[in-house]
Scaffold this active site. Structure first.
Site, mmCIF file in Angstrom:
data_model
loop_
_atom_site.group_PDB
_atom_site.id
_atom_site.type_symbol
_atom_site.label_atom_id
_atom_site.label_comp_id
_atom_site.label_asym_id
_atom_site.label_seq_id
_atom_site.Cartn_x
_atom_site.Cartn_y
_atom_site.Cartn_z
ATOM 1 N N ASP A 161 39.282 40.989 33.283
ATOM 2 C CA ASP A 161 39.591 42.196 32.526
ATOM 3 C C ASP A 161 39.830 43.307 33.554
ATOM 4 O OD1 ASP A 161 39.473 44.260 30.421
ATOM 5 O OD2 ASP A 161 37.496 44.687 31.270
ATOM 6 N N ASP A 171 39.839 47.390 32.795
ATOM 7 C CA ASP A 171 39.013 48.583 32.596
ATOM 8 C C ASP A 171 37.538 48.226 32.447
ATOM 9 O OD1 ASP A 171 41.160 50.612 32.433
ATOM 10 O OD2 ASP A 171 41.746 49.472 30.656
ATOM 11 N N ASP A 205 33.749 42.953 30.931
ATOM 12 C CA ASP A 205 32.568 43.723 30.549
ATOM 13 C C ASP A 205 32.410 43.859 29.041
ATOM 14 O OD1 ASP A 205 34.832 45.450 30.349
ATOM 15 O OD2 ASP A 205 33.504 47.191 30.383
#
Length: 228
Positions: free
Chosen positions: A22, A24, A169
């Site tokens: 991922d 961001d 996250d």
């Protein structure tokens, strides 16, 4: 035969041929206030109603797809405003460059899947001098948590999903995407957010959880066959 004991046989380690990240909050330091963005898009009442019914988090992009075109356009403008603010403060996550170097030294492929726009991915590549390929932004449909983008990357790499790890996250986006694709998953949880009881009944659970990207080295070496 007397005097001989059976030696413990360790199960073979799974082969790892690629890692998909991922962006961001994983490759970059979290700078977008997603909760403020959700409130701006939804309004206070709808935001709290959705939050109470979504223990893993709000999927804002999928939620607004059922809205009228005019309302969708306004929502996307608000989202774009928050994302532009994030680009102005873009910082690479500590340990990201070193982890990419480690993967490169083992000839392990690196890919990227984000729900952010292509312009953000291009800026990330340019500013920090590292490239992920393929790098799929939200222009690729369907986006996370649908497994399609991860399966697309596996197809391009000509590897099986169970030879790939998804690192992110977000339980609701990254882990859900990886688990539904059949890949290994690693949740980056810097502040122990996902230790909260509210996530105990989340639909998807990560195979591994780390508090920093620096923890990924030992995780990979201990649990996977990293040979080229």
């Amino acid at each position: 035969m007397a005097g001989l004991t059976a030696a413990a046989v360790s199960p073979p380690k799974a082969r790892l041929r690629g890692v998909v990240f991922d962006m961001d909050g994983t490759l970059t330091v979290p700078v977008i206030d997603f909760q403020a963005m959700y409130r701006a898009v939804l309004g206070e009442d709808e935001y709290f109603a959705l939050k109470s019914n979504s223990p893993s988090g709000i999927d804002i992009l999928n939620h607004i797809e059922s809205w009228s075109p005019d309302k969708q356009q306004k929502a996307h403008e608000i989202i774009a405003h928050f994302e532009r603010q994030g680009l102005d403060r873009l910082q690479i996550m500590p340990g990201a460059l070193e982890l990419c170097g480690f993967l490169d030294s083992r000839n392990i492929r690196r890919g990227l899947i984000t729900r952010n726009v292509k312009a953000a991915v291009d800026l990330f590549h340019l500013r920090f001098g590292i490239t992920f390929a393929p790098a799929l932004s939200r222009e690729f449909r369907p986006y996370k948590p649908d497994p399609a983008p991860l399966l697309h990357i596996c197809s391009i790499w000509e590897v099986l999903p169970n030879e790939v790890m998804m690192i992110g996250d977000s339980l609701k986006d990254d882990v859900a995407c990886g688990k539904q694709a059949g890949a290994f998953t690693c949740l980056l949880d810097e502040k122990g957010r996902y230790d909260s009881p509210e996530y105990a009944n989340a639909k998807f659970k990560a195979d591994y959880k780390v508090s920093s990207l620096a923890d990924v080295y030992s995780l990979l070496e201990q649990n996977f066959d990293l040979r080229p």
